[in-house]
Enzyme design. Structure first.
Site, mmCIF file in Angstrom:
data_model
loop_
_atom_site.group_PDB
_atom_site.id
_atom_site.type_symbol
_atom_site.label_atom_id
_atom_site.label_comp_id
_atom_site.label_asym_id
_atom_site.label_seq_id
_atom_site.Cartn_x
_atom_site.Cartn_y
_atom_site.Cartn_z
ATOM 1 N N LYS A 264 0.825 -1.205 0.000
ATOM 2 C CA LYS A 264 0.000 0.000 0.000
ATOM 3 C C LYS A 264 0.857 1.252 0.000
ATOM 4 O O LYS A 264 0.472 2.287 -0.497
ATOM 5 C CB LYS A 264 -0.830 0.013 1.289
ATOM 6 C CG LYS A 264 -2.295 -0.248 1.061
ATOM 7 C CD LYS A 264 -3.064 0.116 2.301
ATOM 8 C CE LYS A 264 -3.427 -1.140 3.073
ATOM 9 N NZ LYS A 264 -4.109 -0.998 4.289
ATOM 10 N N ARG A 265 2.029 1.142 0.620
ATOM 11 C CA ARG A 265 2.868 2.323 0.748
ATOM 12 C C ARG A 265 3.561 2.681 -0.568
ATOM 13 O O ARG A 265 3.777 3.825 -0.870
ATOM 14 C CB ARG A 265 3.900 2.124 1.862
ATOM 15 C CG ARG A 265 3.556 2.992 3.069
ATOM 16 C CD ARG A 265 4.323 2.588 4.289
ATOM 17 N NE ARG A 265 3.809 1.337 4.843
ATOM 18 C CZ ARG A 265 4.556 0.314 5.196
ATOM 19 N NH1 ARG A 265 5.851 0.352 5.045
ATOM 20 N NH2 ARG A 265 4.010 -0.753 5.731
#
Ligand code: GLU
Length: 508
Positions: A264-265
């Site tokens: 997600k990052r």
């Protein structure tokens, strides 16, 4: 063929399912799994089932379920049976099926294939720590396996907390023929006696999946390779219950460019974010299929209909597809170029409104108002503005910045932007004045052709086209890069064009 015969033959057709847990927005990996299932179902004229796996009450949220349904539909991956559509095997939400699992859990307990385990968290943690210290994988070693069922009932009545585990015989090879990964073997000793339910009413994922896949007559389980380690557990549960096994096909995972799991990052993983950034569903579908499937040619562009026709599980690669944003952007640009200008214009308008360039005029008018100048503009005009960038647009959300100079009273820039190569201010000023003069004569004849003629004529008089065309373009747009000065002048119209050129000449 009579209707009755049609009815009878239908169950022979494949039934596949997507079984997302609504614990977050629709993930690009889940969307890809959905796509493979969808294509498989459509090609074989089978059935695509959507089942919401919300047994984890704490993490499952209605808003995520809505997000999943909304963006699957947006991608064009429509399902035949599901929580919103119903179907012969309803309900399609596990939280509404809790009573269905109870007899299966009871059956396993009654047959002595499952048992209550009373081990505490601390005991399990100590066991895990010990296993780690001797280099063994963590698994339950069966301390409560031989508790007499009657004693277990008595302990439950006394209020002791327990979970239900499956008895797994050790050193048994569990094999299955995966349609993508081929023959796959696991040794049961690696599994230990795993938990199948918290209690009679709270099955865990592996049990619920087996029961649901069986009851929903799922023939093929096509899912991400992150589930492959669940498969031997599900096979053992199915065997213990005497249920048939579906065919398994585990899709290689999508990997980030550094060959790790998508994070997600580092990557955008929510389909809703792609939607918001202005990716088109056709581009995402085309991109996702090539993350794992290849016809065996270099071809890159496929429509959904072509995919339905060409897809096959045996062309799915075994190794993970690398997520390449550049490729996605290229594909999105391709699909943007395929749109008709009126359609593309409609797609871009929300972005122009959101960025504050435009506002809607109430009462359903087909016109819009430029926020800063209060001018009213038509769809046709907006189409001309957007048309200047159709060729180079990669994602729709880029449009406000690319075209901002059409929506501003004045454009702001450093005067040095006007300078072409090694020319000095005087030369540039002279060129701008020539451009103004050439264009001023056109006011009533403001066509692209005439603008071209006028500007090129003036530029050729100077002898070097860049000396005139560069500052004209920069003065009109305030940008280092943009559409051509001819196109921009044409769409801006004579007044704004000449005003901006005069202002630029004054700046020098
Ligand atoms: N509920 C699981 C998930 O969201 C999928 C289960 C399956 O496909 O068997 O990852």
């Amino acid at each position: 063929m009579s209707d009755e015969k049609l009815e009878l033959s239908a169950p022979d057709r494949p039934r596949v399912r997507l079984a997302p847990s609504p614990t977050g927005p629709l993930h690009i990996g889940t969307a890809r799994t959905a796509l493979f299932n969808y294509l498989f179902a459509r090609q074989s004229r089978g059935t695509f089932v959507l089942r919401i796996e919300d047994t984890d009450h704490e993490r499952s949220k209605k808003k995520w379920e809505k997000d999943i349904l909304k963006y699957l539909a947006w991608l064009g991956l429509d399902w035949d049976e599901g929580p919103d559509k119903g179907g012969s095997f309803a309900p399609y939400r596990q939280s509404e099926r809790v009573d269905i699992y109870t007899p299966y859990i009871k059956q396993l307990l009654d047959q002595g294939q499952a048992y209550y385990c009373f081990c505490t968290k601390d005991e399990l943690a100590a066991q895990k720590e010990y296993q780690a210290s001797i280099g063994e994988p963590p698994r339950y070693i069966g301390r409560c396996r031989n508790i007499d069922p009657k004693e277990a009932q008595a302990r439950l009545k006394r209020g002791e907390s327990a979970v239900i585990r499956l008895k797994v015989s050790s050193d048994k090879v569990i094999s299955f023929q995966d349609q993508i990964c081929g023959q796959t073997d696991f040794n049961s000793s690696e599994l230990g006696d795993f938990i199948i339910a918290k209690n009679l009413k709270e099955p865990l994922y592996n049990l619920a999946v087996v029961v649901d896949d069986y009851l929903m007559k799922i023939t093929h389980v096509i899912r991400g390779a992150d589930h492959i380690s669940n498969t031997p557990k599900q096979i053992l549960i199915a065997e213990a219950l005497g249920l048939p096994q579906p065919q398994y096909a585990h899709l290689p995972l999508v990997l980030s460019p550094n060959r790790r799991k998508l994070s997600k990052r580092e990557e955008v993983v929510a389909v809703s974010d792609y939607y918001q950034q202005g990716y088109l569903p056709q581009a995402l579908v085309n991109f996702m299929i090539l993350l794992g499937w290849n016809e065996g040619t270099d071809r890159e562009i496929y429509s959904m209909d072509e995919l339905v026709e060409k897809f096959s599980l045996d062309k799915v690669q075994r190794s993970g597809g690398i997520f390449d944003l550049k490729r996605l952007n290229w594909m999105n640009g391709y699909y943007i170029r395929q749109e008709s200008l009126p359609v593309l214009t409609q797609m871009c308008i929300p972005y122009l409104i959101k960025s504050g360039h435009l506002e809607e005029i109430p009462n359903g008018s087909k016109k819009y108002r430029i926020k800063e100048t209060k001018e009213i503009v038509s769809l046709g005009y907006l189409g001309k503005v957007i048309g200047l960038y159709q060729e180079r647009l990669k994602v729709l959300s880029e449009i406000p910045e690319l075209v901002d100079y059409f929506f501003k009273k004045e454009v702001k820039y450093q005067p040095t932007l006007l300078i072409w190569k090694d020319k000095d201010k005087k030369e540039i000023k002279n060129a701008l004045n020539r451009a103004i003069k050439a264009l001023s004569g056109l006011k009533r004849d403001w066509t692209l052709e005439k603008i071209n003629e006028a500007l090129l004529g003036a530029a050729d008089e100077i002898g070097d086209r860049g000396t005139l065309l560069w500052p004209v373009r920069a003065a009109l747009t305030g940008k280092e890069n943009s559409a051509s000065p001819f196109d921009v002048a044409y769409v801006l119209g004579p007044e704004k064009t000449i005003r901006r050129l005069e202002r630029a000449a004054k700046l020098l």
